[in-house]
Design a protein around this motif. Structure first.
Motif, PDB file in Angstrom:
ATOM      1  N   UNK A 136     -10.423  12.917 -53.590  1.00  0.00           N
ATOM      2  CA  UNK A 136      -9.390  13.453 -52.693  1.00  0.00           C
ATOM      3  C   UNK A 136      -9.500  14.968 -52.569  1.00  0.00           C
ATOM      4  N   UNK A 137      -9.887  15.618 -53.658  1.00  0.00           N
ATOM      5  CA  UNK A 137      -9.984  17.080 -53.651  1.00  0.00           C
ATOM      6  C   UNK A 137     -11.243  17.551 -52.919  1.00  0.00           C
ATOM      7  N   UNK A 138     -12.331  16.800 -53.080  1.00  0.00           N
ATOM      8  CA  UNK A 138     -13.603  17.153 -52.423  1.00  0.00           C
ATOM      9  C   UNK A 138     -13.880  16.192 -51.264  1.00  0.00           C
ATOM     10  N   UNK A 139     -12.879  15.952 -50.464  1.00  0.00           N
ATOM     11  CA  UNK A 139     -12.963  14.962 -49.386  1.00  0.00           C
ATOM     12  C   UNK A 139     -14.054  15.272 -48.367  1.00  0.00           C
ATOM     13  N   UNK A 143     -21.604  12.502 -48.846  1.00  0.00           N
ATOM     14  CA  UNK A 143     -22.709  11.959 -49.643  1.00  0.00           C
ATOM     15  C   UNK A 143     -22.959  12.762 -50.920  1.00  0.00           C
ATOM     16  N   UNK A 144     -22.677  14.072 -50.858  1.00  0.00           N
ATOM     17  CA  UNK A 144     -22.849  14.898 -52.065  1.00  0.00           C
ATOM     18  C   UNK A 144     -21.967  14.381 -53.195  1.00  0.00           C
ATOM     19  N   UNK A 145     -20.731  14.041 -52.854  1.00  0.00           N
ATOM     20  CA  UNK A 145     -19.815  13.535 -53.870  1.00  0.00           C
ATOM     21  C   UNK A 145     -20.248  12.150 -54.337  1.00  0.00           C
ATOM     22  N   UNK A 146     -20.674  11.303 -53.412  1.00  0.00           N
ATOM     23  CA  UNK A 146     -21.076   9.936 -53.752  1.00  0.00           C
ATOM     24  C   UNK A 146     -22.253   9.922 -54.726  1.00  0.00           C
ATOM     25  N   UNK A 147     -23.203  10.863 -54.560  1.00  0.00           N
ATOM     26  CA  UNK A 147     -24.399  10.880 -55.396  1.00  0.00           C
ATOM     27  C   UNK A 147     -24.162  11.481 -56.778  1.00  0.00           C
ATOM     28  N   UNK A 148     -23.168  12.360 -56.919  1.00  0.00           N
ATOM     29  CA  UNK A 148     -22.919  12.999 -58.215  1.00  0.00           C
ATOM     30  C   UNK A 148     -21.432  13.258 -58.455  1.00  0.00           C
ATOM     31  N   UNK A 149     -20.618  12.202 -58.495  1.00  0.00           N
ATOM     32  CA  UNK A 149     -19.173  12.376 -58.678  1.00  0.00           C
ATOM     33  C   UNK A 149     -18.793  13.045 -59.995  1.00  0.00           C
ATOM     34  N   UNK A 150     -19.569  12.804 -61.068  1.00  0.00           N
ATOM     35  CA  UNK A 150     -19.198  13.356 -62.374  1.00  0.00           C
ATOM     36  C   UNK A 150     -19.299  14.875 -62.390  1.00  0.00           C
ATOM     37  N   UNK A 151     -20.241  15.433 -61.633  1.00  0.00           N
ATOM     38  CA  UNK A 151     -20.361  16.894 -61.562  1.00  0.00           C
ATOM     39  C   UNK A 151     -19.169  17.490 -60.816  1.00  0.00           C
ATOM     40  N   UNK A 152     -18.679  16.775 -59.819  1.00  0.00           N
ATOM     41  CA  UNK A 152     -17.500  17.252 -59.086  1.00  0.00           C
ATOM     42  C   UNK A 152     -16.239  17.117 -59.935  1.00  0.00           C
ATOM     43  N   UNK A 153     -16.195  16.090 -60.793  1.00  0.00           N
ATOM     44  CA  UNK A 153     -15.054  15.956 -61.705  1.00  0.00           C
ATOM     45  C   UNK A 153     -15.001  17.145 -62.656  1.00  0.00           C
ATOM     46  N   UNK A 154     -16.164  17.528 -63.185  1.00  0.00           N
ATOM     47  CA  UNK A 154     -16.236  18.688 -64.081  1.00  0.00           C
ATOM     48  C   UNK A 154     -15.812  19.950 -63.349  1.00  0.00           C
ATOM     49  N   UNK A 155     -16.279  20.112 -62.114  1.00  0.00           N
ATOM     50  CA  UNK A 155     -15.914  21.297 -61.334  1.00  0.00           C
ATOM     51  C   UNK A 155     -14.420  21.314 -61.022  1.00  0.00           C
ATOM     52  N   UNK A 156     -13.836  20.150 -60.757  1.00  0.00           N
ATOM     53  CA  UNK A 156     -12.399  20.072 -60.503  1.00  0.00           C
ATOM     54  C   UNK A 156     -11.619  20.503 -61.743  1.00  0.00           C
ATOM     55  N   UNK A 157     -12.067  20.073 -62.906  1.00  0.00           N
ATOM     56  CA  UNK A 157     -11.390  20.465 -64.142  1.00  0.00           C
ATOM     57  C   UNK A 157     -11.495  21.968 -64.362  1.00  0.00           C
ATOM     58  N   UNK A 158     -12.638  22.553 -64.009  1.00  0.00           N
ATOM     59  CA  UNK A 158     -12.832  23.993 -64.198  1.00  0.00           C
ATOM     60  C   UNK A 158     -11.970  24.819 -63.253  1.00  0.00           C
ATOM     61  N   UNK A 159     -11.748  24.306 -62.040  1.00  0.00           N
ATOM     62  CA  UNK A 159     -10.975  25.062 -61.042  1.00  0.00           C
ATOM     63  C   UNK A 159      -9.484  24.746 -61.094  1.00  0.00           C
TER      64      UNK A 159
END
Length: 383
Positions: A136-139, A143-159
């Motif tokens: 929802x945050x990186x809507x 495809x970037x999110x689909x291929x590497x969701x865990x990296x976006x989860x880490x970035x969401x936690x950092x921000x």
């Protein structure tokens, strides 16, 4: 990387998890992991070095064949294959190490893409919920999110760590997770350094921008240094090697590797490019050391010893040569030399059968003689 990446990723992930538990630093873990991989690949590197040196020593003979049969490609191929069989050399074995590296590369890619799975080992249900929140945050990432969701989860936690507050099991582990090396987030992708919107979204600093740009450059540079070093040494030891067809095909592959390295390092997370850089540095040192040990002269002695041990055992090149002769025989193109060998073998076989028959006759005659002596009967050689 799909199914292949996951298959390779789980054993590599287990190794990375064990290393990270010891050092508690993602970048240092990748360095140690790379050293372990190079250690595993060392026997293959030795084999590659021996094969390369053997090919260099064989170049003068290959050149003579080229001059002798240059106008007859079929005959040249046959004689070249025959020479490889006689010398017990496989011209393609020098490429084996490069190919064997790919499972490790696919594995480290999967580990870098999924650090929450492999290193933090978070529950699947928790990870699935975190993925929903991050999506929802990186809507706009698609495809970037689909291929590497865990990296976006880490970035969401950092921000914005509050977004994941409902998942204490995850946030506790993420708070303790150090995925940087010298201040660079190894989950970032170098191509983001050229995209202002991505830089803002990912919180990329000017210092990280420079580091992200350098990673693919250094990755390709070290690969190129290895290639140039190998070529200079090869030409110095054997100036005629440049015209060897086998060497030419190998050279194409060698010069392609730096480009592949740059592509990977630019389009994948920085951790993968970092792995490639460390691997190239270790490989360069290893190549220099092995070149000092496995000179063409030393390899020639090793080949003689190997051939002496395997004198009565057909090697792979000999079997390939025999298959080639068999195919030519079926096509009615068997060369004169091979026909002569075939006829000689047939004649030897006939002689063997004749000798065997003669031996059988002698055995029967001896048995009859003993039988006659036992019962007092008369016996003559005519019987």
């Amino acid at each position: 990387m799909g199914l292949i990446g996951k298959i390779c990723g789980y054993p590599m992930g287990l190794i990375m998890w064990l290393i990270y538990k010891l050092v508690r630093n993602y970048g240092v873990s990748i360095i140690i992991f790379t050293l372990i991989v190079r250690l595993i690949l060392f026997p293959f590197s030795v084999k590659q070095q021996k094969s390369t040196a053997a090919l260099q020593a064989l170049t003068p003979k290959l050149e003579r064949l080229k001059k002798q049969y240059g106008n007859n490609q079929e005959k040249l191929n046959e004689e070249t294959m025959k020479l490889y069989a006689e010398e017990n050399i496989n011209p393609m074995s020098s490429c084996s190490t490069a190919l064997i590296q790919f499972p490790f590369l696919f594995g480290i890619i999967d580990v870098v893409y999924r650090p929450i799975t492999h290193i933090l080992r978070v529950n699947k249900d928790v990870l699935a919920r975190a993925t929903e929140i991050a999506k929802e945050y990186f809507v706009n990432e698609g495809n970037n999110f689909t291929s590497r969701p865990e990296l976006f989860i880490i970035k969401l936690f950092q921000t914005d760590p509050d977004k994941l507050a409902e998942l204490p099991e995850l946030t506790e582990k993420l708070a303790d997770f150090n995925n940087t090396f010298l201040g660079l987030d190894l989950g970032l992708i170098p191509q983001y350094a050229f995209d202002a919107e991505q830089k803002a979204l990912m919180g990329i600093t000017p210092g990280q921008t420079v580091a992200l740009v350098l990673i693919p450059i250094l990755s390709g540079l070290f690969q190129l240094i290895i290639t140039i070093y190998s070529q200079v040494r090869m030409k110095k030891q054997n100036p005629d090697s440049a015209s060897n067809p086998s060497m030419n095909s190998m050279n194409i592959m060698l010069y392609t590797m730096p480009l592949i390295s740059v592509f990977f390092a630019y389009s994948l997370p920085a951790g993968i490019g970092f792995y490639w850089i460390i691997s190239s540095i270790v490989s360069l040192i290893q190549t220099i050391v092995l070149n000092k040990i496995y000179t063409p002269e030393y390899v020639a002695e090793l080949i003689k010893k190997d051939n002496a041990k395997k004198k009565n055992k057909p090697n792979m090149m000999q079997m390939m040569y025999q298959q080639q002769l068999e195919q030519m025989k079926q096509q009615g193109k068997l060369p004169d030399s091979a026909k002569a060998d075939s006829e000689k073998k047939a004649q030897d076989l006939k002689l063997s059968k004749a000798k065997q028959k003669e031996l059988e006759s002698k055995i029967i005659a001896e048995a009859r003689r003993r039988q006659a002596e036992k019962y007092g009967d008369e016996y003559t050689d005519d019987e």
